[in-house]
Write an enzyme that holds these catalytic residues in place. Structure first.
Site, short mmCIF file in Angstrom:
data_model
loop_
_atom_site.label_atom_id
_atom_site.label_comp_id
_atom_site.label_asym_id
_atom_site.label_seq_id
_atom_site.Cartn_x
_atom_site.Cartn_y
_atom_site.Cartn_z
N GLU A 247 9.53 57.03 14.47
CA GLU A 247 8.06 56.28 15.16
C GLU A 247 6.90 56.88 14.38
O GLU A 247 5.92 56.15 14.29
CB GLU A 247 8.22 56.47 16.34
N GLN B 137 11.87 50.06 16.96
CA GLN B 137 13.44 49.90 17.62
C GLN B 137 13.47 48.90 19.36
O GLN B 137 14.06 48.32 19.31
CB GLN B 137 14.94 50.88 17.43
N PHE B 138 13.03 50.16 20.00
CA PHE B 138 12.74 49.89 21.41
C PHE B 138 11.23 50.12 22.13
O PHE B 138 10.83 50.98 21.72
CB PHE B 138 13.52 50.53 22.00
N ASP C 226 10.54 52.07 24.43
CA ASP C 226 10.48 53.67 25.01
C ASP C 226 10.55 54.26 24.60
O ASP C 226 10.17 55.64 24.35
CB ASP C 226 12.01 53.45 25.46
N ILE D 35 8.73 54.36 21.99
CA ILE D 35 7.04 54.32 21.04
C ILE D 35 6.19 55.40 20.71
O ILE D 35 5.06 56.07 19.78
CB ILE D 35 5.82 52.68 21.06
N HIS E 80 16.03 51.91 27.29
CA HIS E 80 15.84 50.42 26.44
C HIS E 80 14.99 49.25 26.72
O HIS E 80 15.13 48.33 27.48
CB HIS E 80 17.02 50.07 25.89
#
Length: 696
Positions: free
Chosen positions: A417, A439-440, A442, A444, A486
């Site tokens: 990330e 992707q989610f 959470d 980041i 998620h």
């Protein structure tokens, strides 16, 4: 490239070049002496390059004007070797208005330059090791432009120089950069300067290997060692390194052993943590003394000539420093300039609901917008975890794009990330237009360092020279038992970072229009996209599906939208309120409003930063009763901050206390669906709160 150095391999350097390098070294010496003698004036924290001069000059003096350089905070000699003057550097040292790098906003040796006469130097932060990712991103962008044949001059072979201290290579984000560089075979030189100190910690205390040994694990990374205190050796090694990268278009690491002759910084002085024995050992390798002896003994330069040069430079440095002291300070009126670069998108354009148009879900509206962007802009590219052709995103938000545009423009990354976010700074700096996905929400957090230290501050600290065009898409929100990693909402944390824009659409039309505006915005923009609205599978979210707008449709950031209006008669009688919300909150509010027909207005913020405060206060003025609704945990949230601003600004016109509704204050969203439902707001909870507010 050879791994060992034989002196016999070197090509002799001209006397003119050696004297030029010696002159730069003398500038460094007398700048350091001058700063130390005037500590009360040179009061801002700074580092000098004493001890590192030879390798820095060898690197700088061989760069091309079309290259990109990412120096670090001790690379003073490198900047001199590129052609910047001591006076220009002193203006930054003293934080003066005419500092060409940052206008008095950033530290000494924190360059940021764009022009035709020197290599471009994109902004980078002071955080050690963090420049490795943006620099690698710049090399990624160069390689992409070459592969797509979009480079302006195909005869030029630009490279990126990324300068790092050996201690910073222990940062995990440096590993992410190395991994991507070897994977994609990028044209970058990593110059590692090892003086064996990381403030007061020695290399032996903090690592079991140096960067040269460490990088052996990155298959495809060439490497070479050099005595970085020897200018001739350093010059030859850097010449070979640059030639290798220009020809092979692959990365290389140059590890240079250098002494530390000055303080770590002006705020952490050498006498506080270094023994006399250590200082004497480092002084033995002083690059100036080495080059001076070489010039006299091997080249035949008279000592009197060197003394004349030294006297001349000493006088020039004193004069420059005096001139810099008297230079003007920045204007206070300029404090707020350059938070963002101006966006070209200021008005809504195109057709939002074309006749005969097809109704689409939000995820498809985004997909179609990205496809239209990529067809129109060959310099655009999309990357992130699982967005490539095999899957097309875990939410199918990139389905078919790799097949349509190729694996070079739409591709998977590793689980990195930090690299995904931070690389966009470099990709943007060389003229590409990156779109990336986390992707989610959470997940980041590993990218927050790059977001906050590199992307968010670049425009401001470079005085507008390097705004970062970066579109970062982030699925967010809870529904259906997604669980604690998620389902999270993170907008308040993101909004605490100044210098980025945050968008949060609630329906397909806004998704397409806002995504395009975000792409054309020259600043970092995060698109928060609620997973529960992607396909409108959550009961009560049919409003998220809309007729797809036409290709020209675009919605400017920072403009809220009234998605439900109150009945004028109810408004006249004082029987109405406004719900200020965004994302899933829009749907909860609209469903709750069905129980109070004509009594509720719903204001969809659409963009959280910039925030349409004018629309908020106008709505409050109309109704006098307000609810602020969010999916986030309520305490200390963005919603509470809006409620506080309304209370402060509109106190005299309020007919009821400002009500803020949000999720229960749990550390995470529980997996169990009943617990999840108990934690989150919903239409019924919102309806109960509406009833209480209307009762005032």
């Amino acid at each position: 490239m050879q791994k060992t150095i034989d002196v016999e391999d070197f090509k002799p350097l001209s006397t003119k070049l050696l004297l030029q390098a010696y002159g730069y070294m003398l500038q460094v010496r007398y700048m350091a002496i001058t700063y130390d003698e005037h500590r009360n004036i040179a009061q801002y924290v700074h580092s000098t390059s004493r001890g590192h001069e030879a390798i820095q000059l060898a690197a700088a003096m061989q760069l091309k004007k079309y290259d990109y350089a990412y120096p670090y905070y001790r690379d003073e000699a490198m900047l001199l070797g590129m052609g910047f003057t001591p006076y220009q550097l002193m203006l930054q040292l003293l934080a003066k208005k005419d500092d060409i790098f940052s206008g008095g906003r950033s530290y000494y040796n924190h360059a940021s330059y764009k022009g035709e006469d020197f290599p471009d130097i994109p902004h980078q932060s002071s955080a050690t090791g963090m420049q490795a990712i943006p620099a690698t991103g710049a090399a990624q962008g160069i390689a992409f432009l070459e592969q797509q044949k979009l480079n302006k001059n195909q005869n030029q072979k630009p490279l990126v120089l990324c300068s790092l201290g050996d201690g910073s290579v222990t940062e995990g984000e440096v590993a992410e950069a190395f991994q991507f560089a070897v994977l994609k075979k990028l044209p970058i030189v990593y110059l590692i300067q090892d003086n064996d100190w990381g403030i007061s910690a020695t290399g032996a205390e903090t690592r079991t290997m140096d960067a040269y040994e460490y990088v052996e694990g990155f298959k495809g990374m060439n490497r070479v060692r050099v005595d970085g205190s020897d200018f001739e050796k350093s010059y030859e090694i850097m010449r070979n390194a640059y030639e290798y990268v220009r020809q092979e278009r692959q990365p290389i690491l140059v590890w240079a052993k250098v002494p530390l002759l000055g303080h770590h910084t002006s705020g952490v002085r050498k006498e506080w943590y270094r023994s006399q024995e250590d200082l004497d050992e480092h002084a033995f390798f002083d690059p100036i003394i080495k080059l001076q002896k070489y010039l006299v003994r091997e080249v035949g330069v008279k000592e009197e000539k060197l003394q004349e040069l030294e006297t001349k430079i000493e006088g020039e440095i004193k004069a420059d420093f005096e001139k810099a002291i008297n230079a003007p300070d920045p204007d206070i009126e300029d404090l707020l300039k350059y938070e963002f670069a101006p966006t070209p998108i200021t008005e809504e354009q195109g057709v939002r609901c074309p006749e005969g148009g097809k109704t689409v879900v939000m995820v498809d509206a985004a997909l179609f917008a990205v496809e239209e962007i990529m067809r129109k802009h060959p310099e655009s590219l999309l990357y992130g975890q699982d967005v490539g052709g095999r899957l097309g995103g875990v939410f199918r938000e990139a389905a078919t794009l790799a097949q349509k545009f190729g694996d070079e423009r739409v591709f998977n990354t590793a689980i990195q990330e930090a690299y995904i976010i931070g690389s966009t700074a470099g990709v943007s700096a060389v003229g590409c237009k990156p779109m990336v996905e986390i992707q989610f929400a959470d997940y980041i957090w590993p990218g927050i360092n790059q977001l906050a230290t590199e992307l968010a501050k670049s425009c401001y600290l470079s005085c507008g020279k390097y705004p970062i065009q970066s579109l970062i898409r982030v699925p967010i929100g809870a529904y259906g038992g997604g669980g604690p990693y998620h389902s999270g909402s993170v907008e308040t944390s993101l909004l605490a970072i100044k210098g980025i824009k945050i968008v949060y659409p609630s329906n397909a039309a806004d998704m397409k229009g806002l995504l395009k505006a975000a792409f054309y915005d020259p600043n970092p923009v995060i698109m928060l996209e609620h997973k529960g609205l992607y396909w409108s599978k959550v009961p009560g979210t049919d409003f998220a599906k809309m007729v797809e707008p036409d290709e020209d449709y675009i919605v400017p950031l920072g403009k809220a939208n009234v998605v439900l209006t109150a009945d004028p008669e109810q408004l006249e009688m004082g029987n109405t309120l406004v719900v200020i919300t965004y994302g899933m909150g829009v749907h909860w509010a609209m469903n709750a409003a069905k129980k109070y027909e004509g009594c509720v207005e719903v204001l969809d913020l659409r963009t959280l930063n910039p925030l349409d405060e004018e629309a908020i206060f106008e709505a409050v003025l109309r109704h006098g009763k307000v609810m602020v609704l969010t999916e986030e945990t309520l305490r200390n949230s963005f919603a509470e901050s809006i409620a506080g601003r309304i209370s402060q600004r509109c106190f005299q016109i309020l007919d009821a206390p400002v009500c803020a509704i949000g999720a229960e204050n749990c550390p995470a969203v529980p997996m169990n669906k009943k617990l999840e439902a108990a934690m989150l707001p919903n239409a019924d909870k919102v309806a109960e709160a509406i009833e209480e507010i209307l009762a005032y």
